[in-house]
Design a protein around this motif. Sequence first.
Motif, short mmCIF file in Angstrom:
data_model
loop_
_atom_site.label_atom_id
_atom_site.label_comp_id
_atom_site.label_asym_id
_atom_site.label_seq_id
_atom_site.Cartn_x
_atom_site.Cartn_y
_atom_site.Cartn_z
N GLY A 154 -7.03 -0.03 -2.78
CA GLY A 154 -6.19 -1.07 -2.18
C GLY A 154 -5.88 -2.22 -3.11
N ARG A 155 -6.03 -2.03 -4.43
CA ARG A 155 -5.77 -3.12 -5.38
C ARG A 155 -4.49 -2.91 -6.18
NH1 ARG A 155 -8.75 -3.13 -9.36
NH2 ARG A 155 -9.84 -1.15 -9.11
N GLY A 156 -3.80 -1.80 -5.97
CA GLY A 156 -2.58 -1.53 -6.71
C GLY A 156 -1.76 -0.46 -6.00
N GLY A 157 -0.61 -0.14 -6.57
CA GLY A 157 0.25 0.85 -5.97
C GLY A 157 1.59 0.27 -5.59
N ARG A 158 2.23 0.90 -4.64
CA ARG A 158 3.56 0.49 -4.19
C ARG A 158 3.58 0.40 -2.68
NH1 ARG A 158 8.24 4.31 -6.09
NH2 ARG A 158 7.73 3.32 -8.09
N LEU A 159 4.27 -0.62 -2.17
CA LEU A 159 4.36 -0.84 -0.73
C LEU A 159 5.83 -1.04 -0.36
CD1 LEU A 159 2.26 -1.19 1.60
CD2 LEU A 159 2.52 -3.65 1.30
N SER A 160 6.33 -0.23 0.55
CA SER A 160 7.71 -0.37 1.04
C SER A 160 7.68 -1.13 2.36
CB SER A 160 8.35 1.01 1.24
OG SER A 160 8.47 1.67 0.00
N ILE A 181 6.06 -4.31 -4.61
CA ILE A 181 6.58 -4.40 -3.24
C ILE A 181 8.08 -4.21 -3.25
CG2 ILE A 181 6.90 -5.91 -1.25
CD1 ILE A 181 4.24 -7.14 -1.79
N ARG A 182 8.55 -3.31 -2.42
CA ARG A 182 9.98 -3.11 -2.24
C ARG A 182 10.33 -3.48 -0.80
NH1 ARG A 182 11.42 2.48 -5.56
NH2 ARG A 182 10.68 1.72 -7.58
N THR A 183 11.29 -4.37 -0.66
CA THR A 183 11.58 -4.98 0.64
C THR A 183 13.02 -4.71 1.07
OG1 THR A 183 10.05 -6.74 0.03
CG2 THR A 183 11.42 -7.12 1.95
N GLN A 184 13.20 -4.50 2.37
CA GLN A 184 14.55 -4.34 2.91
C GLN A 184 14.63 -4.99 4.28
OE1 GLN A 184 15.52 -0.25 4.44
NE2 GLN A 184 13.63 0.29 3.38
N GLU A 185 15.81 -5.48 4.61
CA GLU A 185 16.05 -6.00 5.95
C GLU A 185 16.28 -4.84 6.90
OE1 GLU A 185 19.39 -8.57 8.44
OE2 GLU A 185 19.34 -8.70 6.25
N ASP A 202 8.99 8.37 8.98
CA ASP A 202 9.52 9.22 7.90
C ASP A 202 9.06 8.76 6.52
OD1 ASP A 202 11.15 7.11 7.00
OD2 ASP A 202 12.97 7.90 7.91
N ARG A 203 8.19 7.73 6.51
CA ARG A 203 7.53 7.21 5.30
C ARG A 203 8.48 6.53 4.32
NH1 ARG A 203 2.23 8.37 4.71
NH2 ARG A 203 1.35 9.71 6.33
N SER A 204 9.66 6.15 4.78
CA SER A 204 10.50 5.29 3.95
C SER A 204 10.01 3.85 4.01
CB SER A 204 11.97 5.37 4.40
OG SER A 204 12.12 4.96 5.74
N LEU A 205 9.16 3.54 5.00
CA LEU A 205 8.50 2.24 5.11
C LEU A 205 7.00 2.45 5.24
CD1 LEU A 205 10.71 0.35 7.75
CD2 LEU A 205 10.71 0.01 5.27
N ASP A 206 6.24 1.50 4.71
CA ASP A 206 4.79 1.51 4.89
C ASP A 206 4.33 0.41 5.84
OD1 ASP A 206 4.27 3.56 2.85
OD2 ASP A 206 4.89 2.02 1.43
N ALA A 265 -4.53 1.76 2.53
CA ALA A 265 -5.31 0.55 2.32
C ALA A 265 -4.43 -0.68 2.11
CB ALA A 265 -6.25 0.74 1.13
N LEU A 266 -3.28 -0.51 1.42
CA LEU A 266 -2.42 -1.66 1.14
C LEU A 266 -1.78 -2.20 2.42
CD1 LEU A 266 -0.61 -0.61 -2.15
CD2 LEU A 266 -2.34 -2.39 -1.86
#
Length: 301
Positions: free
Chosen positions: A89-95, A123-127, A139-143, A279-280
Amino acid sequence: MVEIRQARYFVAVAEELHFGRAAQRLQMSQPPLSQAIKQLEQQLGCELLHRTQRSVALSPAGAVFLDHSRALIRHAEEAEAAARRAATGRGGRLSLGAVASAFSWPLPLVLERFHEALPDVEIRTQEIDTHEAAAGLLDRSLDWAIVRQTAPVRGTTATSLFADRFVAALPLLHPAAEAAGPLDLADLAGGPWVWLHRLISPDYHDAMAAMCRAAGFSPVPAHWARSVTSQIAMVECGLGVTIVPAAASASRPAVRFRPLRHATATIDLTAMTRSNPDALAERLTAMATQLTTAQAPPPHD
């Protein structure tokens, strides 16, 4: 395809320019190392090292291959480290997806603190609209998502962050814009009203409607918005009145936000994840819960 092991062997020999020292550095015997380099040259179809009884030198192809081998090893090490950070839970990517109003509060605060704690997380963010959150998570396009309250959806978990009350949003020139104290919602019955499509956020729409029914009227929408932010922007244009969550009522030059008398209905701001979040996402929910509990949204004007 070149393996990491082969790249490590070659880099050791290329940097030492001596098979014995390279073998010692790799903690192996010399014959297997010499054989591995020969097999690598056969695999690539070119000579990487010029060998004599007294010296070893890089060929032109070897000099080029050395740079790429170093990069290959570096990328592999970075990948290993990233995987370990993600596992803990200390790294990676979060949508992340969020309704427009959350970008005013509390998302800036939450993301600032999250980045401070976990700077290696991308971190990748969308409205998004509230109704899109569950589909994106499944569908795992968001976390992770932050939305206005929503009915439970199988396979997702919703955590209430803040129970928000409605306030009136009025154009500057509205007769009640400068009124002292809370307003009676019934005084705004004549509109014109700026309304939100039910498909965008059913619970939010229904809470607005319930507020008006409790005040004794059913508003007739004159203008339609697709987000709380759009509602407020339309009011700022002088198109009509509306009610919005207090947390969304950041100061706007041409809008007056006024508390409502007997306003008991709430519209929760909610964090959503999959039922078994990674974890993230779990860490972000915990942080958002802590921050929204400790710090109220900025007051409306």
